[in-house]
Design an enzyme around this catalytic site. Structure first.
Site, short mmCIF file in Angstrom:
data_model
loop_
_atom_site.label_atom_id
_atom_site.label_comp_id
_atom_site.label_asym_id
_atom_site.label_seq_id
_atom_site.Cartn_x
_atom_site.Cartn_y
_atom_site.Cartn_z
N ASP A 160 -0.64 -7.25 6.99
CA ASP A 160 -1.76 -6.38 6.59
C ASP A 160 -2.75 -7.28 5.86
O ASP A 160 -2.50 -7.73 4.74
CB ASP A 160 -1.22 -5.26 5.69
CG ASP A 160 -2.31 -4.28 5.26
OD1 ASP A 160 -3.49 -4.66 5.27
OD2 ASP A 160 -1.97 -3.14 4.90
N TYR A 208 0.84 -1.19 0.00
CA TYR A 208 0.00 0.00 0.00
C TYR A 208 0.88 1.25 0.00
O TYR A 208 1.80 1.38 0.82
CB TYR A 208 -0.90 -0.04 1.24
CG TYR A 208 -1.84 1.14 1.33
CD1 TYR A 208 -2.87 1.29 0.41
CD2 TYR A 208 -1.71 2.09 2.33
CE1 TYR A 208 -3.73 2.37 0.49
CE2 TYR A 208 -2.57 3.16 2.42
CZ TYR A 208 -3.57 3.30 1.49
OH TYR A 208 -4.43 4.37 1.57
C1 LIG Z 1 -6.43 1.53 2.78
C2 LIG Z 1 -5.31 0.67 3.18
C3 LIG Z 1 -4.48 1.02 4.26
C4 LIG Z 1 -4.65 2.31 5.02
O1 LIG Z 1 -5.84 2.37 5.72
P1 LIG Z 1 -6.69 3.72 6.01
O2 LIG Z 1 -7.89 3.21 6.69
O3 LIG Z 1 -6.93 4.36 4.69
O4 LIG Z 1 -5.81 4.57 6.87
C5 LIG Z 1 -3.47 0.13 4.58
N1 LIG Z 1 -3.27 -1.01 3.90
C6 LIG Z 1 -4.04 -1.36 2.86
C7 LIG Z 1 -3.78 -2.64 2.15
C8 LIG Z 1 -5.08 -0.54 2.46
O5 LIG Z 1 -5.83 -0.89 1.40
#
Ligand SMILES: *Cc1c(COP(=O)(O)O)cnc(C)c1O
Length: 384
Positions: free
Chosen positions: A175, A103
């Site tokens: 993540d 990301y």
């Molecule tokens: C959107 C996203 C983030 C960040 O999250 P927010 O809620 O926008 O702060 C982190 N990792 C991934 C894979 C994302 O799609």
């Protein structure tokens, strides 16, 4: 009513929630309060100030822990605030090994914020988890993996990463935003921390920005909770409530995201003007075998290029789609189309971006839960 032996669909509806003791309200109320009355100094029912605790957030945290098969969860005001808290486990001189296809906001925070605080990041190809070993030294503290990756849907073998982090006493953070707990539970594969941007599939309705961390270890919880309360990146009760409501339909939404995703990936793949289609459910996708091992389905996220690999060709498609709205974000019920090169991944230098496969015509789809035939017709008229 919480029972960790329940299956996911049951946990999504019931975990963490008890009828409100005052009124019997079946849905957890929004406790819109900043503070709580005390009987005497520090004599209270566990709630003293809402940065530390809020009953709506607490209910959501219990639910999130249950659906990720974890013991504890902590909620944050955004996905980035959750990643920020994890990174603050490190101190100057520490090193983190990070997948190089991730990301854009995470890349930006690591390189533009935390690098200034003396933390060193190695961005590496994690296709083959063994490659991680080449970057481990005595300062290494954590591995940060995103799988499937954004936007190329590459797959990182969580179990193989966990084997390495356990050997070297490192933390493995995953993540899990793209997969959601419906498709994948990284704690079960040996990860130490699972992170979500709950803005995406967990919330599911494009109406909230929210983030969370899930873990098993009590001491890790204590350290992260200390950071959460000290630094203060907590969500408001209304946002926590929206996520709590969102997750109740996660399984139903994800099932349709997966079905529509498969139909659209196959449609694009057979389109004469389309170049490559990146979707981890294709048997010839390089990560297919690992995806099959660690995921329960392949989801509705995909990217594709055009044979005419120019910015203009891509922009023309994105301007013509009508059901697919041109927008940042993903994971909502409505279909979105995005252009990583200029949008989510605009912070990554072009040379670096192209090297990693994010070419100029690459477009990312977050396939929603509309009728698949209508979505395909929309792409057909836009691609021409
Ligand atoms: C959107 C996203 C983030 C960040 O999250 P927010 O809620 O926008 O702060 C982190 N990792 C991934 C894979 C994302 O799609």
């Amino acid at each position: 009513m919480q029972n960790n032996n329940h299956k996911l669909a049951t946990k999504l509806i019931h975990a963490g929630a008890e009828p409100d003791p005052t009124t019997g309200a079946i849905m957890t109320p929004i406790y819109q309060t900043s503070t709580y009355v005390q009987e005497g100094p520090n004599e209270h029912k566990g709630w003293s100030y809402a940065r530390g605790h809020n009953p709506t957030r607490d209910a959501l945290q219990r639910a999130l822990a249950a659906i990720e098969n974890g013991k504890h969860a902590l909620c944050f005001g955004s996905g980035m605030a959750a990643i920020d808290a994890v990174t603050k486990l490190l101190v100057p001189g520490d090193e983190m090994i990070v997948g190089n296809d991730l990301y854009g906001g995470t890349y930006r925070m690591f390189t533009k914020v935390f690098a200034n605080f003396g933390i060193k990041f190695h961005f590496i190809d994690m296709h083959n988890a063994e490659n991680i070993r080449n970057y481990i030294n005595s300062n290494t503290k954590m591995i940060w993996a995103e799988t499937p990756t954004n936007p190329l849907l590459n797959i990182v073998d969580i179990e193989a990463c966990a084997k390495i982090t356990k050997e070297h006493n490192l933390l493995l953070a995953v993540d899990n935003t793209f997969a959601s707990p419906y498709l994948q539970n990284p704690l079960d594969q040996g990860a130490d921390i699972v992170m979500h941007s709950a803005t995406k599939y967990l919330g599911g309705h494009s109406d909230v920005v929210h983030g969370c961390l899930i873990m098993n270890d009590d001491e890790l919880l204590a350290r992260l909770k200390f950071i959460q309360n000290s630094c203060g990146g907590v969500p408001g009760p209304h946002d926590s409530w929206l996520v709590l409501r969102g997750i109740k339909t996660l399984h139903v939404r994800m099932q349709r995201h997966c079905e529509n995703g498969e139909k659209i990936a196959n449609y694009l793949r057979n389109h004469p003007k389309v170049g490559k289609v990146y979707w981890c459910g294709f048997e010839d996708h390089p990560g297919y075998a690992i995806a099959k091992k660690q995921m329960r389905g392949f989801g509705g996220m995909m990217s594709f290029t055009l044979k005419d690999d120019s910015m203009n060709a891509a922009i023309s498609v994105m301007k013509k789609t009508q059901l697919f709205s041109l927008a940042e974000s993903l994971g909502g019920v409505e279909s979105l189309i995005g252009h990583p090169a200029t949008m989510t991944h605009g912070a990554i230098p072009r040379e670096e971006r192209i090297k990693n496969g994010l070419v100029d015509s690459l477009m990312r789809l977050s396939v929603g839960i509309e009728d698949a035939d209508d979505l395909i017709a929309d792409l057909a008229q836009a691609i021409g």
